[in-house]
Motif scaffolding. Structure first.
Motif, PDB file in Angstrom:
ATOM      1  N   GLY A 193       0.797  -1.218   0.000  1.00 27.02           N
ATOM      2  CA  GLY A 193       0.000   0.000   0.000  1.00 27.02           C
ATOM      3  C   GLY A 193       0.826   1.263   0.000  1.00 27.02           C
ATOM      4  O   GLY A 193       0.284   2.360  -0.172  1.00 27.02           O
ATOM      5  N   GLY A 194       2.133   1.119   0.176  1.00 30.15           N
ATOM      6  CA  GLY A 194       3.008   2.277   0.218  1.00 30.15           C
ATOM      7  C   GLY A 194       3.412   2.770  -1.160  1.00 30.15           C
ATOM      8  O   GLY A 194       2.936   2.263  -2.183  1.00 30.15           O
ATOM      9  N   SER A 195       4.303   3.767  -1.156  1.00 27.85           N
ATOM     10  CA  SER A 195       4.724   4.405  -2.404  1.00 27.85           C
ATOM     11  C   SER A 195       6.244   4.518  -2.460  1.00 27.85           C
ATOM     12  O   SER A 195       6.917   4.578  -1.433  1.00 27.85           O
ATOM     13  N   LEU A 196       6.738   4.557  -3.677  1.00 25.62           N
ATOM     14  CA  LEU A 196       8.149   4.826  -3.946  1.00 25.62           C
ATOM     15  C   LEU A 196       8.232   5.610  -5.239  1.00 25.62           C
ATOM     16  O   LEU A 196       7.382   5.454  -6.125  1.00 25.62           O
ATOM     17  N   SER A 213       0.284   2.513  -4.171  1.00 26.42           N
ATOM     18  CA  SER A 213      -0.505   1.300  -3.889  1.00 26.42           C
ATOM     19  C   SER A 213       0.296   0.041  -4.210  1.00 26.42           C
ATOM     20  O   SER A 213      -0.197  -0.874  -4.880  1.00 26.42           O
ATOM     21  N   LEU A 214       1.507   0.007  -3.742  1.00 25.87           N
ATOM     22  CA  LEU A 214       2.389  -1.100  -4.072  1.00 25.87           C
ATOM     23  C   LEU A 214       1.909  -2.406  -3.461  1.00 25.87           C
ATOM     24  O   LEU A 214       1.336  -2.431  -2.357  1.00 25.87           O
ATOM     25  N   GLY A 224      20.911   0.179 -17.738  1.00 25.86           N
ATOM     26  CA  GLY A 224      21.736   0.429 -16.576  1.00 25.86           C
ATOM     27  C   GLY A 224      21.533  -0.636 -15.525  1.00 25.86           C
ATOM     28  O   GLY A 224      20.754  -1.566 -15.708  1.00 25.86           O
ATOM     29  N   GLN A 225      22.244  -0.495 -14.438  1.00 16.28           N
ATOM     30  CA  GLN A 225      22.030  -1.385 -13.302  1.00 16.28           C
ATOM     31  C   GLN A 225      20.671  -1.086 -12.693  1.00 16.28           C
ATOM     32  O   GLN A 225      20.238   0.053 -12.703  1.00 16.28           O
ATOM     33  N   GLY A 226      20.021  -2.086 -12.206  1.00 16.16           N
ATOM     34  CA  GLY A 226      18.697  -1.910 -11.653  1.00 16.16           C
ATOM     35  C   GLY A 226      18.709  -1.456 -10.208  1.00 16.16           C
ATOM     36  O   GLY A 226      19.755  -1.337  -9.562  1.00 16.16           O
ATOM     37  N   THR A 227      17.511  -1.203  -9.719  1.00 16.46           N
ATOM     38  CA  THR A 227      17.331  -0.845  -8.320  1.00 16.46           C
ATOM     39  C   THR A 227      16.258  -1.771  -7.736  1.00 16.46           C
ATOM     40  O   THR A 227      15.225  -1.996  -8.360  1.00 16.46           O
ATOM     41  N   LEU A 228      16.533  -2.311  -6.567  1.00 12.80           N
ATOM     42  CA  LEU A 228      15.650  -3.309  -5.987  1.00 12.80           C
ATOM     43  C   LEU A 228      14.494  -2.666  -5.244  1.00 12.80           C
ATOM     44  O   LEU A 228      14.700  -1.808  -4.374  1.00 12.80           O
ATOM     45  N   VAL A 229      13.298  -3.116  -5.562  1.00 16.92           N
ATOM     46  CA  VAL A 229      12.085  -2.709  -4.850  1.00 16.92           C
ATOM     47  C   VAL A 229      11.521  -3.940  -4.156  1.00 16.92           C
ATOM     48  O   VAL A 229      11.245  -4.945  -4.806  1.00 16.92           O
ATOM     49  N   THR A 230      11.372  -3.835  -2.853  1.00 16.62           N
ATOM     50  CA  THR A 230      10.810  -4.933  -2.066  1.00 16.62           C
ATOM     51  C   THR A 230       9.564  -4.438  -1.362  1.00 16.62           C
ATOM     52  O   THR A 230       9.620  -3.463  -0.605  1.00 16.62           O
ATOM     53  N   VAL A 231       8.449  -5.095  -1.630  1.00 18.89           N
ATOM     54  CA  VAL A 231       7.182  -4.737  -1.000  1.00 18.89           C
ATOM     55  C   VAL A 231       6.817  -5.856  -0.036  1.00 18.89           C
ATOM     56  O   VAL A 231       6.476  -6.960  -0.445  1.00 18.89           O
ATOM     57  N   SER A 232       6.926  -5.541   1.238  1.00 20.29           N
ATOM     58  CA  SER A 232       6.704  -6.577   2.253  1.00 20.29           C
ATOM     59  C   SER A 232       6.365  -5.933   3.584  1.00 20.29           C
ATOM     60  O   SER A 232       6.832  -4.835   3.890  1.00 20.29           O
ATOM     61  N   SER A 233       5.549  -6.629   4.345  1.00 17.40           N
ATOM     62  CA  SER A 233       5.231  -6.154   5.684  1.00 17.40           C
ATOM     63  C   SER A 233       6.187  -6.757   6.706  1.00 17.40           C
ATOM     64  O   SER A 233       6.079  -6.467   7.901  1.00 17.40           O
TER      65      SER A 233
END
Length: 127
Positions: free
Chosen positions: A13-16, A83-84, A118-127
């Motif tokens: 539910g968060g944002s980035l 709304s991740l 390019g190199q990626g960026t890690l997105v982790t959606v977890s409680s």
């Protein structure tokens, strides 16, 4: 080459907001795409934009939740993600391709059409 940043850990539910420093290639490469790759899965397109016209495109997974934008003065493309969900967890990459990349629905999501990555960026959606 384009460089992605802004990833991190966020609760459901968060944002980035991800940033893509779009430099290191000629101005012909006006298509900037955001792709993501989850463990064990193929890389998939999320959203893309034309740096010249500002036209934007979204994959079904991103519609209504993600917004892509550009700041040409800063040579930067942004991906606002709201709304991740846990299924959004992945390494996110930005890539540059020629303008023709965006002309067809299939073309704009084809990894091979984007020349610079390019190199990626890690997105982790977890409680």
């Amino acid at each position: 080459q384009p460089q992605a940043s802004g990833g991190g850990l966020v609760q459901p539910g968060g944002s980035l907001r991800l940033s893509c420093a779009a430099s290191g290639f000629t101005s012909d490469y006006v298509a900037i795409g955001w792709f993501r790759q989850a463990p064990g899965k193929e890389r998939e397109g999320v959203s893309c934009i034309s740096r010249s016209s500002g036209s934007t495109y979204y994959a079904d997974s991103a519609k209504g939740r993600f917004t892509i934008s550009r700041d040409n003065a800063k040579n930067t493309v942004y991906l606002q993600m709201n709304s991740l969900k846990p299924e959004d967890t992945a390494v996110y990459y930005c890539a540059a391709g020629p303008g023709s990349t965006l002309l067809s629905t299939r073309g704009r999501w084809t990894v091979a059409n984007y020349r610079y990555w390019g190199q990626g960026t890690l997105v982790t959606v977890s409680s």
